[in-house]
Design an enzyme around this catalytic site. Structure first.
Site, PDB file in Angstrom:
ATOM      1  N   HIS A 113       0.876  -1.177   0.000  1.00 10.39           N
ATOM      2  CA  HIS A 113       0.000   0.000   0.000  1.00 10.39           C
ATOM      3  C   HIS A 113       0.911   1.225   0.000  1.00 10.39           C
ATOM      4  O   HIS A 113       1.495   1.575   1.029  1.00 10.39           O
ATOM      5  CB  HIS A 113      -0.905  -0.005   1.232  1.00 10.39           C
ATOM      6  CG  HIS A 113      -2.035   0.962   1.118  1.00 10.39           C
ATOM      7  ND1 HIS A 113      -3.320   0.613   1.448  1.00 10.39           N
ATOM      8  CD2 HIS A 113      -2.093   2.248   0.714  1.00 10.39           C
ATOM      9  CE1 HIS A 113      -4.121   1.655   1.256  1.00 10.39           C
ATOM     10  NE2 HIS A 113      -3.374   2.663   0.813  1.00 10.39           N
ATOM     11  N   LEU A 114       1.064   1.847  -1.162  1.00 11.69           N
ATOM     12  CA  LEU A 114       2.032   2.937  -1.265  1.00 11.69           C
ATOM     13  C   LEU A 114       1.657   4.109  -0.376  1.00 11.69           C
ATOM     14  O   LEU A 114       0.490   4.323  -0.056  1.00 11.69           O
ATOM     15  CB  LEU A 114       2.234   3.365  -2.720  1.00 11.69           C
ATOM     16  CG  LEU A 114       1.135   4.071  -3.477  1.00 11.69           C
ATOM     17  CD1 LEU A 114       1.196   5.571  -3.221  1.00 11.69           C
ATOM     18  CD2 LEU A 114       1.325   3.824  -4.948  1.00 11.69           C
ATOM     19  N   HIS A 115       2.675   4.811   0.049  1.00 14.21           N
ATOM     20  CA  HIS A 115       2.511   5.980   0.910  1.00 14.21           C
ATOM     21  C   HIS A 115       3.756   6.855   0.760  1.00 14.21           C
ATOM     22  O   HIS A 115       4.851   6.356   0.552  1.00 14.21           O
ATOM     23  CB  HIS A 115       2.313   5.563   2.375  1.00 14.21           C
ATOM     24  CG  HIS A 115       3.329   4.584   2.882  1.00 14.21           C
ATOM     25  ND1 HIS A 115       3.324   3.256   2.521  1.00 14.21           N
ATOM     26  CD2 HIS A 115       4.382   4.751   3.703  1.00 14.21           C
ATOM     27  CE1 HIS A 115       4.323   2.637   3.118  1.00 14.21           C
ATOM     28  NE2 HIS A 115       4.998   3.524   3.836  1.00 14.21           N
ATOM     29  N   THR A 116       3.545   8.150   0.846  1.00 14.91           N
ATOM     30  CA  THR A 116       4.638   9.109   0.719  1.00 14.91           C
ATOM     31  C   THR A 116       5.061   9.578   2.103  1.00 14.91           C
ATOM     32  O   THR A 116       4.234  10.075   2.868  1.00 14.91           O
ATOM     33  CB  THR A 116       4.209  10.324  -0.122  1.00 14.91           C
ATOM     34  OG1 THR A 116       3.787   9.880  -1.399  1.00 14.91           O
ATOM     35  CG2 THR A 116       5.358  11.313  -0.282  1.00 14.91           C
TER      36      THR A 116
END
Length: 179
Positions: A121-124
């Site tokens: 789950h991509l996140h910055t």
């Protein structure tokens, strides 16, 4: 032996389970649990949300996370990409107002090989930086010192988001809603 005194962390250490209400993806489920402040959710937009990192590199270490469950950046729909980017911009503004850093590190860990602990789950990550914030602790003893409790940082950043135009705070303890 390295020791850093951080008594506010004892509640987190003594908890029964790391995330007792989480069955699969922490980033998918946390926004729906209802207690934004307890879960460190600071702001929400239509397609993304902002939360404090439980293991910050520096005070104010935030993550901007799209609701879409994917580890592939190219899989995000255009409206989600735009919303994620706009929420990152507001995050920089809120951190400037709340903490007055000298700069930022921001980026994504994409794929298992990138070293992130959550790769599906991509996140910055947005990490405020101050000149001279790296001292002898991480260099000589592989230890970082966080100088402010997460709860205090939450208050500063939450207030800064709430002061921005086009935001509301729908309930006590709720994340700021960005329109």
């Amino acid at each position: 032996m390295e020791q850093v005194f951080a008594p506010w962390r004892i509640e987190w250490v003594r908890r029964d389970e790391p995330n007792p209400d989480i069955e699969e993806c922490v980033f998918c489920e946390l926004p729906d649990l209802g207690d934004d402040r307890e879960n460190l959710l600071v702001a929400r937009s239509e397609h993304a949300f902002v939360m404090l990192n439980n293991y910050p590199y520096n005070p104010g270490h935030l993550m901007v996370i799209p609701h879409s469950h994917t580890g592939e950046y190219a899989a995000l729909a255009e409206d989600v990409l735009l919303d994620h980017a706009c929420l990152k911009q507001r995050t920089f503004d809120a951190l400037e107002a709340a903490l007055d850093p000298d700069g930022f590190n921001a980026g994504l860990n994409l794929g298992h090989g990138a070293g992130g602990s959550i790769d599906d789950h991509l996140h910055t990550h947005v990490v405020p930086r101050w000149e001279g914030d790296t001292n002898f602790m991480p260099v000589l003893s592989d230890t970082t010192v966080i100088v402010e409790a997460l709860e205090a940082t939450y208050e500063h950043v939450h207030d800064a988001f709430a002061a921005q135009e086009g935001t509301t705070v729908p309930s006590e303890g709720g994340a700021v809603v960005v329109e």
